[in-house]
Write a protein that holds these residues in place. Structure first.
Motif, short mmCIF file in Angstrom:
data_model
loop_
_atom_site.label_atom_id
_atom_site.label_comp_id
_atom_site.label_asym_id
_atom_site.label_seq_id
_atom_site.Cartn_x
_atom_site.Cartn_y
_atom_site.Cartn_z
N GLU A 76 -2.88 33.88 -11.53
CA GLU A 76 -3.41 35.24 -11.54
C GLU A 76 -4.13 35.53 -10.22
O GLU A 76 -3.98 36.61 -9.63
N SER A 77 -4.90 34.58 -9.74
CA SER A 77 -5.61 34.76 -8.47
C SER A 77 -4.63 35.01 -7.33
O SER A 77 -4.85 35.90 -6.50
N ALA A 78 -3.57 34.22 -7.29
CA ALA A 78 -2.58 34.40 -6.22
C ALA A 78 -1.95 35.78 -6.31
O ALA A 78 -1.69 36.42 -5.30
N GLU A 103 -6.94 21.39 -4.93
CA GLU A 103 -5.57 21.79 -4.59
C GLU A 103 -4.57 21.34 -5.66
O GLU A 103 -3.44 21.81 -5.68
N ASN A 104 -4.96 20.45 -6.52
CA ASN A 104 -4.12 20.03 -7.65
C ASN A 104 -4.89 20.22 -8.96
O ASN A 104 -5.29 19.25 -9.60
N PRO A 105 -5.11 21.46 -9.36
CA PRO A 105 -5.96 21.69 -10.53
C PRO A 105 -5.30 21.22 -11.82
O PRO A 105 -4.07 21.19 -11.91
N PRO A 106 -6.12 20.86 -12.81
CA PRO A 106 -5.56 20.49 -14.11
C PRO A 106 -4.86 21.67 -14.76
O PRO A 106 -5.09 22.83 -14.40
N ARG A 107 -4.01 21.36 -15.73
CA ARG A 107 -3.12 22.36 -16.32
C ARG A 107 -3.88 23.57 -16.88
O ARG A 107 -3.38 24.69 -16.81
N ASP A 108 -5.04 23.35 -17.41
CA ASP A 108 -5.75 24.48 -18.02
C ASP A 108 -6.29 25.46 -16.99
O ASP A 108 -6.80 26.52 -17.36
N HIS A 109 -6.15 25.17 -15.71
CA HIS A 109 -6.55 26.11 -14.67
C HIS A 109 -5.35 26.81 -14.02
O HIS A 109 -5.53 27.67 -13.17
N HIS A 110 -4.14 26.42 -14.43
CA HIS A 110 -2.95 26.95 -13.75
C HIS A 110 -2.80 28.45 -13.91
O HIS A 110 -2.48 29.15 -12.96
N GLU A 111 -3.01 28.95 -15.12
CA GLU A 111 -2.81 30.38 -15.37
C GLU A 111 -3.76 31.22 -14.51
O GLU A 111 -3.38 32.21 -13.91
N ALA A 119 -4.90 39.81 0.23
CA ALA A 119 -4.43 39.34 1.52
C ALA A 119 -3.23 38.41 1.40
O ALA A 119 -2.73 37.89 2.41
N ALA A 120 -2.77 38.15 0.19
CA ALA A 120 -1.68 37.19 -0.05
C ALA A 120 -1.97 35.86 0.65
O ALA A 120 -1.11 35.26 1.28
N ALA A 121 -3.21 35.41 0.49
CA ALA A 121 -3.66 34.20 1.19
C ALA A 121 -3.55 32.95 0.33
O ALA A 121 -3.83 31.85 0.82
N ILE A 122 -3.17 33.10 -0.94
CA ILE A 122 -3.10 31.96 -1.85
C ILE A 122 -1.64 31.64 -2.13
O ILE A 122 -0.88 32.51 -2.54
N HIS A 123 -1.26 30.39 -1.87
CA HIS A 123 0.12 29.98 -2.08
C HIS A 123 0.17 28.87 -3.13
O HIS A 123 -0.63 27.92 -3.07
N MET A 139 1.15 21.46 -10.02
CA MET A 139 0.89 22.62 -9.17
C MET A 139 0.11 22.17 -7.92
O MET A 139 -0.82 21.37 -8.03
N LYS A 140 0.54 22.70 -6.78
CA LYS A 140 -0.20 22.44 -5.54
C LYS A 140 -0.57 23.78 -4.92
O LYS A 140 0.29 24.65 -4.73
N ILE A 141 -1.83 23.95 -4.61
CA ILE A 141 -2.33 25.21 -4.07
C ILE A 141 -2.70 25.03 -2.62
O ILE A 141 -3.24 23.98 -2.23
N SER A 142 -2.42 26.04 -1.81
CA SER A 142 -2.96 26.06 -0.45
C SER A 142 -3.47 27.47 -0.18
O SER A 142 -3.06 28.43 -0.82
#
Ligand code: SF4
Length: 66
Positions: A50-52, A38-46, A57-61, A1-4
């Motif tokens: 949810e945050s996104a 920006e590359n969180p470990p798997r246990d933070h993906h869910e 503001a739909a600011a999390i991708h 997962m990559k977050i921006s």
């Protein structure tokens, strides 16, 4: 997962920080989101997903394939 995050869109509401404090923080002066990992470990993906989903503001991708 990559977050921006898009700081221009963020309104500092803080839901992401409450849901995923291991991934997001907020600037002290204006509450704008800070991406901690920006590359969180798997246990933070869910929590990141949810945050996104709740960000007003739909600011999390998220890129699930990255
Ligand atoms: S939930 Fe969205 S608008 Fe609120 S602080 Fe996080 S990124 Fe910014």
């Amino acid at each position: 997962m990559k977050i921006s995050v898009d700081e221009e869109k963020c309104c500092g509401a803080g839901q992401c920080v409450m849901i995923a404090p291991g991934v997001f923080d907020q600037r002290d002066d204006d509450g704008i989101v800070i991406l901690l990992d920006e590359n969180p470990p798997r246990d933070h993906h869910e929590a990141a997903r949810e945050s996104a989903g709740v960000c007003p503001a739909a600011a999390i991708h998220l890129r699930e394939d990255a």
